[in-house]
Design a protein around this motif. Structure first.
Motif, PDB file in Angstrom:
ATOM      1  N   GLY A 179      45.754  45.001 -53.697  1.00  0.00           N
ATOM      2  CA  GLY A 179      46.382  44.951 -55.007  1.00  0.00           C
ATOM      3  C   GLY A 179      47.298  43.758 -55.060  1.00  0.00           C
ATOM      4  N   ALA A 180      48.461  43.978 -55.615  1.00  0.00           N
ATOM      5  CA  ALA A 180      49.379  42.863 -55.796  1.00  0.00           C
ATOM      6  C   ALA A 180      49.885  42.314 -54.471  1.00  0.00           C
ATOM      7  N   LEU A 181      49.693  43.056 -53.390  1.00  0.00           N
ATOM      8  CA  LEU A 181      50.178  42.592 -52.079  1.00  0.00           C
ATOM      9  C   LEU A 181      49.294  41.502 -51.483  1.00  0.00           C
ATOM     10  N   ALA A 182      48.047  41.387 -52.022  1.00  0.00           N
ATOM     11  CA  ALA A 182      47.087  40.477 -51.386  1.00  0.00           C
ATOM     12  C   ALA A 182      47.660  39.080 -51.199  1.00  0.00           C
TER      13      ALA A 182
ATOM     14  N   GLN B 288      46.034  54.326 -49.215  1.00  0.00           N
ATOM     15  CA  GLN B 288      47.175  53.772 -49.966  1.00  0.00           C
ATOM     16  C   GLN B 288      48.335  53.351 -49.063  1.00  0.00           C
ATOM     17  N   VAL B 289      48.297  53.806 -47.799  1.00  0.00           N
ATOM     18  CA  VAL B 289      49.439  53.559 -46.916  1.00  0.00           C
ATOM     19  C   VAL B 289      49.298  52.186 -46.257  1.00  0.00           C
TER      20      VAL B 289
ATOM     21  N   ILE C  95      57.422  56.422 -46.696  1.00  0.00           N
ATOM     22  CA  ILE C  95      56.016  56.086 -46.398  1.00  0.00           C
ATOM     23  C   ILE C  95      55.703  54.820 -47.180  1.00  0.00           C
ATOM     24  N   ARG C  96      55.398  53.770 -46.445  1.00  0.00           N
ATOM     25  CA  ARG C  96      55.171  52.476 -47.101  1.00  0.00           C
ATOM     26  C   ARG C  96      53.775  52.413 -47.727  1.00  0.00           C
ATOM     27  N   LEU C  97      53.687  51.942 -48.938  1.00  0.00           N
ATOM     28  CA  LEU C  97      52.391  51.828 -49.624  1.00  0.00           C
ATOM     29  C   LEU C  97      51.910  50.380 -49.607  1.00  0.00           C
ATOM     30  N   HIS C  98      50.660  50.237 -49.977  1.00  0.00           N
ATOM     31  CA  HIS C  98      50.023  48.925 -49.992  1.00  0.00           C
ATOM     32  C   HIS C  98      50.359  48.102 -51.234  1.00  0.00           C
ATOM     33  N   VAL C  99      51.298  48.532 -52.009  1.00  0.00           N
ATOM     34  CA  VAL C  99      51.528  47.861 -53.296  1.00  0.00           C
ATOM     35  C   VAL C  99      52.959  47.351 -53.389  1.00  0.00           C
TER      36      VAL C  99
END
Ligand SMILES: C[S@@+](CC[C@H](N)C(=O)[O-])C[C@H]1O[C@@H](n2cnc3c(N)ncnc32)[C@H](O)[C@@H]1O
Length: 482
Positions: free
Chosen positions: A13-16, A63-64, A86-90
Motif C-alpha cells: 500500500g502506501a508503505l511501498a 496486514q501485519v 501491532i504494527r500494520l503494513h500501512v
C-alpha cells in the motif's frame, strides 16, 4: 509525526515507497549510515492480554508489518502501561481494509502512529546494491557468489569493478559464515588450473576448510584447483568403485576423488604435478585418517600412467580397513567392552582381528581418473604399453601368462577421462570426444567399446560443455610393444 499522503497499489500500500533503502547511486565507499530511513507506520493498540487472540484473527491476515529485523508487535511506544502495538503494513488509515477496520473498532483501543527506523541491517544484499549501482535491471545486480569454506568468490563484470570493494563488503556483512570475499581475475594458471584473485573484502586468508563427501578438506584456494560444483561428479565416480578397489587418480588435486574413495575402502594412488596440491592432499590424507589407503605421487600425469602399474604390482598395499566414520566411532565407544574386542578410537588403526579378515588389496589398477578437462584427452597415448613392464615380473607371468593373456577383460582398468567440447548436441559432442580420444590413444574407440559411457558433467560456458568419457582400456593398448 507526519504521515505522507502518497498512494500506491503495491502490496505494501502506501508503505511501498518506503520499502527500499534510500538511493545513493554511484556510492563506491560503503557508508552504512546512509541507508537509514524513517517509515511512518500505523499500529493497533491493544491490551497485552489480548495479543494472541487479535493476532490470530483472520481479519489481520497479511496486514501485519513483516520486515527483516523489525518486530511486528512491540510495547506501546507512548509509554501506555500494559499496552502493545501491532504494527500494520500501512502508513495511512484509509489504506486499512474494511474487514480489519471493523476488528479494530470492535476489539482494540484504536490506532497509533509511529516512525519505524530502518537501516543498513534491514535491507538485504540486492536491496543495498540496487540502491548504489547504476543499473535499472535488478537481475543485473552482482549479488551472487560461490562459497569455498569461508571464502566467497565472485566473477564481477568490468562495469562493476569500480564498486568491487563496496560489493564485497556488503556480501561479507550479509553472510555471517564468510570471512573473505574475492573477485576472480580472468587469468587462470594454465597448468595447475587455479584462478588469480583479488581480495575485495575481509581477511586476506586463502587457506580454507570445507566438507565434501563426508571428508574434510583444507587447502590454499589461491594456489590449487577446487570447484565445489564438481561435488556431484566426484560422488558419481566414487560410487562406481567397489570397496577394496584399486584406483589411480592421475590429476588428483587436493584429493576430492582420492580421499573419499580411500575413506570408503578403496586403495588409492593419488598424483598431481602441482607441489601445492600434493602438500594439501597429504594434509587431507591425515585429516581424514586414510594414511593406509592413499599413496601420494608428484609426477607428470604421463609419467605416472606409464609407471604406476609396475610400481603398485611390486609394492602392493597392505590390507587395511578404512578409518571408521565419526558416527561409527561413537557407536563403538558406547558398546560395552567384550573379551577380545577392542574399542575403536579416533587415532588408532583398525583392530588386528579385523585386518586379518580383510581381502587382499588388488595389485592391478581397476580405475584411472583423469580430471584435467582442458587437456586430459592428450594424455591418453601414455597408456600405450603401460602394462608391458608387468611381463618382466615373474609372479605376474606365473599368474597371467607370458603375454598377460590370462588377464580377463574385466581385470583391465577402466579409464574415466574428462574433456571439454564446443559441440552442444550430444551426438556431435560424442563424435568429437571419441575422435580426439581415439586419435591420442592411437586406438579406435566407439560406443561399442567395452564398458563405454559418456556422461555430461556440466555446462561450463554458453558454448562449452564438460563430459566424462569412460571406457575399458583395450588390451592391445595396455600391452602394446611398438
Ligand atoms: C581440474 S583440476 C582437478 C583436480 C581434482 N581431481 C578435482 O576433481 O578437483 C586438474 C589438476 O591437474 C593437475 N595437473 C595439471 N597438469 C598436470 C600434469 N601434467 N600431470 C598431473 N597433474 C596435472 C593440476 O595441478 C590440477 O590439480
Amino acid at each position: 509525526m507526519s504521515v505522507p499522503s502518497s498512494s500506491s497499489s503495491q502490496p505494501f500500500g502506501a508503505l511501498a515507497a518506503f520499502m527500499r533503502p534510500p538511493q545513493h547511486i554511484g556510492m563506491q565507499t560503503l557508508d552504512r549510515s546512509a541507508f537509514q530511513r524513517d517509515v511512518p507506520v500505523i499500529s493497533i493498540a491493544i491490551e497485552a492480554s489480548k495479543v494472541g487472540k487479535i493476532r490470530s484473527n483472520p481479519a489481520l491476515r497479511g496486514q501485519v508489518l513483516d520486515l527483516p529485523k523489525v518486530k511486528p508487535i512491540v510495547e506501546s511506544q507512548n509509554s501506555e502501561k500494559g499496552i502493545r502495538w501491532i504494527r500494520l503494513h500501512v502508513s495511512r488509515e484509509e489504506d486499512i481494509p474494511s474487514e480489519t477496520r471493523e476488528l479494530i473498532d470492535r476489539e482494540t483501543l484504536g490506532l497509533r502512529k509511529e516512525n519505524v527506523q530502518l537501516g543498513y541491517d534491514n535491507w538485504n544484499t540486492s536491496e543495498i546494491l540496487c540502491a548504489v549501482l547504476p543499473t535499472t535491471k535488478s537481475d543485473d545486480i552482482p549479488s551472487s557468489f560461490t562459497s569455498t569454506g569461508h571464502i566467497a568468490h565472485m566473477n564481477l563484470r568490468e562495469e562493476w569493478l569500480p564498486y568491487r570493494y563496496l560489493i564485497g563488503q556488503v556480501i561479507l556483512d550479509k553472510n555471517p559464515g564468510l570471512r573473505t570475499v574475492v573477485n576472480k581475475l580472468d587469468t587462470i594458471h594454465a597448468q595447475y588450473r587455479y584462478f588469480d584473485m583479488e581480495v575485495i573484502a575481509g581477511d586476506k586468508d586463502y587457506i580454507t576448510t570445507l566438507n565434501e563427501s563426508n571428508c574434510t578438506f583444507t587447502f590454499d584456494f589461491s594456489r590449487v584447483y577446487w570447484n565445489s560444483r564438481l561435488h556431484h561428479e566426484h560422488e558419481r565416480l566414487i560410487d562406481l568403485f567397489k570397496p577394496n578397489s584399486l584406483v589411480a587418480d592421475v590429476m588428483a588435486g587436493v584429493g576430492p576423488f582420492a580421499v573419499p574413495a580411500a575413506k570408503r575402502g578403496s586403495y588409492v594412488l593419488g598424483n598431481d604435478l602441482n607441489p601445492e596440491s600434493v602438500k594439501w592432499m597429504r594434509e587431507n590424507r591425515i585429516k581424514n585418517h586414510v594414511e593406509n589407503n592413499l599413496r601420494i605421487f608428484e609426477q607428470h600425469g604421463s609419467e605416472f600412467i606409464r609407471t604406476i602399474a609396475l610400481e603398485v604390482w611390486r609394492n602392493p598395499f597392505k590390507a587395511s580397513a578404512p578409518a571408521p566414520s565419526k558416527r561409527k566411532q561413537r557407536e563403538e565407544r558406547k558398546k560395552p567392552e567384550t573379551l577380545g574386542v577392542t574399542t575403536l578410537t579416533n587415532s588408532h588403526p583398525p583392530q588386528v582381528e579385523e585386518e586379518q579378515k580383510l581381502p587382499e588389496p588388488p595389485k592391478i589398477i581397476q580405475h584411472f581418473i583423469m580430471n584435467l578437462p582442458d587437456s586430459a584427452l592428450t594424455f591418453l597415448h601414455s597408456y600405450q604399453g603401460c602394462f608391458l613392464p608387468l611381463l618382466n615380473e615373474e609372479d605376474f607371468v606365473a599368474k597371467y601368462g607370458m603375454d598377460g593373456g590370462k588377464l580377463t577383460d574385466e581385470e583391465l582398468p577402466m579409464v574415466h577421462v574428462y574433456g571439454f567440447t564446443k559441440e552442444m548436441e550430444l551426438d556431435k559432442a560424442q563424435e568429437d570426444i571419441l575422435k580426439r580420444a581415439s586419435d591420442d590413444l592411437r586406438h579406435p574407440l566407439s560406443t561399442s567399446t567395452q564398458d563405454y559411457n559418456l556422461h555430461h558433467v556440466r555446462s561450463v560456458a554458453p558454448s562449452k560443455d564438460m563430459y566424462c568419457l569412460s571406457f575399458r582400456l583395450p588390451r592391445q593398448v595396455a600391452f602394446n610393444s611398438v
